[in-house]
Design a protein around this motif. Structure first.
Motif, PDB file in Angstrom:
ATOM      1  N   ILE A 245      66.576 -18.785 -43.566  1.00  0.00           N
ATOM      2  CA  ILE A 245      65.397 -18.331 -44.299  1.00  0.00           C
ATOM      3  C   ILE A 245      65.393 -19.103 -45.616  1.00  0.00           C
ATOM      4  N   GLY A 246      64.459 -20.039 -45.733  1.00  0.00           N
ATOM      5  CA  GLY A 246      64.422 -20.881 -46.933  1.00  0.00           C
ATOM      6  C   GLY A 246      65.653 -21.764 -46.963  1.00  0.00           C
ATOM      7  N   ASN A 247      66.395 -21.665 -48.071  1.00  0.00           N
ATOM      8  CA  ASN A 247      67.640 -22.432 -48.197  1.00  0.00           C
ATOM      9  C   ASN A 247      68.862 -21.551 -47.985  1.00  0.00           C
ATOM     10  N   SER A 248      68.653 -20.356 -47.459  1.00  0.00           N
ATOM     11  CA  SER A 248      69.756 -19.409 -47.264  1.00  0.00           C
ATOM     12  C   SER A 248      69.999 -19.179 -45.778  1.00  0.00           C
ATOM     13  N   VAL A 249      71.221 -18.742 -45.475  1.00  0.00           N
ATOM     14  CA  VAL A 249      71.590 -18.385 -44.112  1.00  0.00           C
ATOM     15  C   VAL A 249      71.833 -16.878 -44.086  1.00  0.00           C
ATOM     16  N   VAL A 250      71.170 -16.203 -43.145  1.00  0.00           N
ATOM     17  CA  VAL A 250      71.214 -14.735 -43.078  1.00  0.00           C
ATOM     18  C   VAL A 250      71.893 -14.316 -41.784  1.00  0.00           C
ATOM     19  N   TYR A 251      72.799 -13.307 -41.883  1.00  0.00           N
ATOM     20  CA  TYR A 251      73.436 -12.728 -40.708  1.00  0.00           C
ATOM     21  C   TYR A 251      72.404 -11.825 -40.052  1.00  0.00           C
ATOM     22  N   GLU A 252      72.029 -12.129 -38.809  1.00  0.00           N
ATOM     23  CA  GLU A 252      70.900 -11.459 -38.151  1.00  0.00           C
ATOM     24  C   GLU A 252      71.091  -9.942 -38.026  1.00  0.00           C
ATOM     25  N   GLU A 253      72.277  -9.465 -37.723  1.00  0.00           N
ATOM     26  CA  GLU A 253      72.502  -8.043 -37.479  1.00  0.00           C
ATOM     27  C   GLU A 253      72.292  -7.192 -38.720  1.00  0.00           C
ATOM     28  N   THR A 254      72.645  -7.728 -39.916  1.00  0.00           N
ATOM     29  CA  THR A 254      72.534  -6.923 -41.133  1.00  0.00           C
ATOM     30  C   THR A 254      71.449  -7.422 -42.075  1.00  0.00           C
ATOM     31  N   GLY A 255      70.991  -8.642 -41.883  1.00  0.00           N
ATOM     32  CA  GLY A 255      70.006  -9.221 -42.796  1.00  0.00           C
ATOM     33  C   GLY A 255      70.621  -9.699 -44.099  1.00  0.00           C
ATOM     34  N   GLU A 256      71.930  -9.672 -44.192  1.00  0.00           N
ATOM     35  CA  GLU A 256      72.632 -10.062 -45.407  1.00  0.00           C
ATOM     36  C   GLU A 256      72.727 -11.580 -45.513  1.00  0.00           C
ATOM     37  N   VAL A 257      72.502 -12.090 -46.743  1.00  0.00           N
ATOM     38  CA  VAL A 257      72.649 -13.519 -47.002  1.00  0.00           C
ATOM     39  C   VAL A 257      74.146 -13.831 -47.013  1.00  0.00           C
ATOM     40  N   ILE A 258      74.525 -14.864 -46.269  1.00  0.00           N
ATOM     41  CA  ILE A 258      75.935 -15.235 -46.160  1.00  0.00           C
ATOM     42  C   ILE A 258      76.297 -16.167 -47.307  1.00  0.00           C
ATOM     43  N   ASP A 259      77.321 -15.765 -48.045  1.00  0.00           N
ATOM     44  CA  ASP A 259      77.800 -16.575 -49.165  1.00  0.00           C
ATOM     45  C   ASP A 259      78.627 -17.740 -48.616  1.00  0.00           C
ATOM     46  N   GLY A 260      78.470 -18.896 -49.211  1.00  0.00           N
ATOM     47  CA  GLY A 260      79.277 -20.042 -48.817  1.00  0.00           C
ATOM     48  C   GLY A 260      78.562 -21.003 -47.896  1.00  0.00           C
ATOM     49  N   ILE A 261      77.296 -20.715 -47.578  1.00  0.00           N
ATOM     50  CA  ILE A 261      76.531 -21.624 -46.733  1.00  0.00           C
ATOM     51  C   ILE A 261      75.166 -21.827 -47.383  1.00  0.00           C
ATOM     52  N   THR A 262      74.775 -23.053 -47.548  1.00  0.00           N
ATOM     53  CA  THR A 262      73.415 -23.358 -47.984  1.00  0.00           C
ATOM     54  C   THR A 262      72.804 -24.301 -46.960  1.00  0.00           C
ATOM     55  N   VAL A 263      71.501 -24.363 -46.956  1.00  0.00           N
ATOM     56  CA  VAL A 263      70.797 -25.198 -46.003  1.00  0.00           C
ATOM     57  C   VAL A 263      70.107 -26.310 -46.776  1.00  0.00           C
ATOM     58  N   GLN A 264      70.253 -27.492 -46.296  1.00  0.00           N
ATOM     59  CA  GLN A 264      69.612 -28.630 -46.917  1.00  0.00           C
ATOM     60  C   GLN A 264      68.724 -29.292 -45.868  1.00  0.00           C
ATOM     61  N   GLU A 265      67.436 -29.245 -46.066  1.00  0.00           N
ATOM     62  CA  GLU A 265      66.499 -29.856 -45.135  1.00  0.00           C
ATOM     63  C   GLU A 265      66.658 -31.367 -45.176  1.00  0.00           C
ATOM     64  N   ARG A 266      66.533 -31.987 -44.030  1.00  0.00           N
ATOM     65  CA  ARG A 266      66.656 -33.433 -43.965  1.00  0.00           C
ATOM     66  C   ARG A 266      65.410 -33.996 -43.290  1.00  0.00           C
ATOM     67  N   PRO A 267      65.027 -35.193 -43.698  1.00  0.00           N
ATOM     68  CA  PRO A 267      63.853 -35.803 -43.070  1.00  0.00           C
ATOM     69  C   PRO A 267      64.177 -36.199 -41.635  1.00  0.00           C
ATOM     70  N   PRO A 268      63.160 -36.457 -40.821  1.00  0.00           N
ATOM     71  CA  PRO A 268      63.433 -36.895 -39.453  1.00  0.00           C
ATOM     72  C   PRO A 268      64.256 -38.182 -39.458  1.00  0.00           C
ATOM     73  N   LYS A 269      65.101 -38.317 -38.477  1.00  0.00           N
ATOM     74  CA  LYS A 269      65.926 -39.518 -38.349  1.00  0.00           C
ATOM     75  C   LYS A 269      65.251 -40.425 -37.327  1.00  0.00           C
ATOM     76  N   PHE A 270      64.963 -41.633 -37.750  1.00  0.00           N
ATOM     77  CA  PHE A 270      64.331 -42.596 -36.867  1.00  0.00           C
ATOM     78  C   PHE A 270      65.384 -43.545 -36.320  1.00  0.00           C
ATOM     79  N   THR A 271      65.357 -43.810 -35.048  1.00  0.00           N
ATOM     80  CA  THR A 271      66.297 -44.737 -34.453  1.00  0.00           C
ATOM     81  C   THR A 271      65.539 -45.713 -33.559  1.00  0.00           C
ATOM     82  N   VAL A 272      66.172 -46.807 -33.261  1.00  0.00           N
ATOM     83  CA  VAL A 272      65.617 -47.792 -32.349  1.00  0.00           C
ATOM     84  C   VAL A 272      66.598 -47.950 -31.205  1.00  0.00           C
ATOM     85  N   GLU A 273      66.116 -47.718 -29.977  1.00  0.00           N
ATOM     86  CA  GLU A 273      66.949 -47.883 -28.795  1.00  0.00           C
ATOM     87  C   GLU A 273      66.429 -49.071 -28.017  1.00  0.00           C
ATOM     88  N   VAL A 274      67.306 -49.997 -27.739  1.00  0.00           N
ATOM     89  CA  VAL A 274      66.923 -51.189 -26.973  1.00  0.00           C
ATOM     90  C   VAL A 274      67.436 -51.033 -25.565  1.00  0.00           C
TER      91      VAL A 274
END
Length: 183
Positions: free
Chosen positions: A153-182
Motif C-alpha cells: 500500500i503506497g510505499n509500505s508493506v502491510v500484513y494482510e491478516e492484521t492490516g499492520e504496517v511491517i517495520d523494516g520493509i519499504t517499497v521502491q517503485e522501479r520503472p519498466p525494464k527494457f531488454t533486447v532479445e536476439v
C-alpha cells in the motif's frame, strides 16, 4: 564461424560513418529488425573471438604447465634436502631456528595445533553441557513465506491478516525494464 551474411552485417556496422550513426533512428519494425540483425552478428563475432582466445589460452596454459612441472619438482627436491639439513641442525641445537645464507634463509617456526572439528557433534556436546553461549544462532526472516501474506500500500508493506504496517520493509517503485532479445 561467421557466415557471409553475418560478415556483411558486421562490415556494414564498421563502415557506417559516424554522422550516419548519430542521425539513425529506429522508426518502424524494419529498422528495428535491421538493428537486431546487427546485434546478432556482432554478438556472434564476440563469441567467435572468445572461442579463439580460449583455445589460445588453453594452449599457452598447457605449455606453461609442461615447462613448469619439472622445474617445480626440482625445487621440491632441493627444498627437501635443505629441510632435512636444517632438521638435523635443529635437533642438535634447538636455538638454531634460523640459518641465514647468502641466497636465502632456512627457518623453523612453532605452529599452533590444528583443530579438526565435527561441528554437529560439538554443538550437541555444548548443548548437553549447558554451554549455549558458544553456540551461534542465526536469525533470518523467511521472506519467501512472509511475502505471500503481505500486500503493498503506497510505499509500505502491510500484513494482510492484521492490516499492520511491517517495520523494516519499504517499497521502491522501479520503472519498466527494457531488454533486447536476439533470436
Amino acid at each position: 564461424m561467421n557466415n557471409a551474411l553475418q560478415m556483411l552485417e558486421i562490415e556494414e556496422v564498421y563502415n557506417m560513418p559516424e554522422e550516419k550513426r548519430e542521425r539513425f533512428k529506429v522508426t518502424d519494425k524494419d529498422s528495428a529488425n535491421w538493428c537486431l540483425r546487427k546485434i546478432k552478428a556482432l554478438k556472434q563475432e564476440i563469441e567467435e573471438n572468445k572461442r579463439i582466445a580460449d583455445a589460445e589460452i588453453q594452449r599457452i596454459q598447457s605449455w606453461l604447465k609442461e615447462v613448469t612441472e619439472p622445474l617445480e619438482r626440482s625445487i621440491q627436491f632441493f627444498e627437501s634436502l635443505l629441510i632435512e639439513y636444517h632438521m638435523n641442525i635443529y635437533a642438535e641445537d634447538p636455538s638454531k631456528k634460523t640459518i641465514k645464507l647468502p641466497y636465502g634463509t632456512l627457518k623453523a617456526r612453532a605452529q599452533q595445533p590444528e583443530f579438526c572439528r565435527d561441528d554437529e557433534k560439538l554443538v550437541n556436546w555444548l548443548k548437553q553441557n549447558g554451554m549455549t553461549e558458544f553456540v551461534k544462532v542465526i536469525e533470518k526472516p523467511e521472506w519467501n513465506e512472509l511475502k505471500k501474506k503481505v500486500k503493498v500500500i503506497g510505499n509500505s508493506v502491510v500484513y494482510e491478516e492484521t492490516g499492520e504496517v511491517i517495520d523494516g520493509i519499504t517499497v521502491q517503485e522501479r520503472p519498466p525494464k527494457f531488454t533486447v532479445e536476439v533470436e
